[in-house]
Design an enzyme around this catalytic site. Structure first.
Site, PDB file in Angstrom:
ATOM      1  CE  LYS A   1      -4.403   0.894   2.406  1.00  0.00           C
ATOM      2  NZ  LYS A   1      -4.942   0.709   3.738  1.00  0.00           N
TER       3      LYS A   1
HETATM    4  C1  E4P Z   1      -8.311   1.740   3.771  1.00  0.00           C
HETATM    5  O1  E4P Z   1      -7.576   1.050   3.239  1.00  0.00           O
HETATM    6  C2  E4P Z   1      -8.196   2.406   5.173  1.00  0.00           C
HETATM    7  O2  E4P Z   1      -7.312   1.486   6.041  1.00  0.00           O
HETATM    8  C3  E4P Z   1      -9.584   2.794   5.847  1.00  0.00           C
HETATM    9  O3  E4P Z   1     -10.431   2.219   4.935  1.00  0.00           O
HETATM   10  C4  E4P Z   1      -9.249   4.043   6.587  1.00  0.00           C
HETATM   11  O4  E4P Z   1     -10.722   4.294   7.190  1.00  0.00           O
HETATM   12  P1  E4P Z   1     -10.939   5.160   8.316  1.00  0.00           P
HETATM   13  O5  E4P Z   1     -11.191   6.780   7.542  1.00  0.00           O
HETATM   14  O6  E4P Z   1     -12.131   4.754   9.258  1.00  0.00           O
HETATM   15  O7  E4P Z   1      -9.776   5.652   8.894  1.00  0.00           O
END
Ligand code: E4P
Length: 218
Positions: free
Chosen positions: A83
């Site tokens: 990522k």
């Molecule tokens: C995506 O890969 C992220 O880890 C995640 O969806 C972020 O979500 P949040 O806005 O609830 O932190």
């Protein structure tokens, strides 16, 4: 539509994997910090439980270090999705790792323009954050509709729309209506998908009426 769980909690991952409905996992540095575990062994453990893509995020923000981290993470297992953030350096890492056959998930996407760049950089997944847009009074789901429409115009792009920052079941239902490929959801949101009061009421009545028959199937 594929279901990923957005967590670094191994117990929740095992629990959801046992349903047979889990297609992958996404983690991020905040979720890893919350888990209190060591990052690399944690990702190894998750990959031993889930065969679908497991997103592990680089920690650096400069190109050289992100490349080194990405290569190290990619070696953990075949199903690692490295990522990277949607920055110029992150997309350069995306292009290079993708060209080498690594699965890359580009994260922190908040505009259709950014999603176009990620697709051109060869991302396997683009992660638009719907909940964080809703939080600032912008329309998170409109972003999903826009990206899905744009990607449909270019069938040569293999990038899947991975709806992230999901906060409630309607984010999932609306994503499915729009044709998004994947949703990544906190465990509690996935569990809410099962619930309907008429299911509970109907089942209670069926159980009671079956008792009245005095029969047993087994
Ligand atoms: C995506 O890969 C992220 O880890 C995640 O969806 C972020 O979500 P949040 O806005 O609830 O932190």
């Amino acid at each position: 539509m594929k279901f990923f769980v957005d967590t670094a909690n191994i117990d929740d991952i095992r629990d959801l994997a046992s349903t047979g409905l889990l297609d992958g996992v996404t983690t991020n540095p905040s979720l890893v910090a919350k888990s209190g575990k060591q990052f690399i062994p944690l990702i190894e453990e998750i990959c031993s439980v889930v065969s679908g893509p497991v997103s592990a995020e680089v920690a650096a923000t400069d190109y050289e270090t992100m490349m080194k981290e990405g290569r190290k993470l990619a070696k953990i297992a075949k199903n690692i999705a490295v990522k990277v953030p949607l920055t110029p350096a992150g997309l350069k890492v995306c292009k290079n790792l993708s060209d080498d056959g690594t699965i890359v998930n580009v994260t922190l996407c908040f505009s259709p323009a950014q999603a176009i760049l990620a697709a051109k950089a060869g991302a396997a997944f683009i992660s638009p954050f719907v909940g964080r847009l809703d939080d600032i009074a912008q329309d998170g789901m409109q972003l999903i509709a826009d990206i899905v429409q744009i990607y449909e115009n270019y069938p040569q792009w293999d990038t899947e729309v991975l709806v992230a920052s999901v906060r409630h079941p309607m984010h999932i239902v609306d994503s499915a209506k729009m044709g998004a490929h994947v949703v990544t959801c906190p465990p509690d949101v996935i569990k809410k998908l099962y619930s309907h009061p008429l299911t509970d009421k109907g089942l209670t009545a069926f159980v009671e009426d079956w008792k009245k028959t005095g029969q047993s199937i087994l």
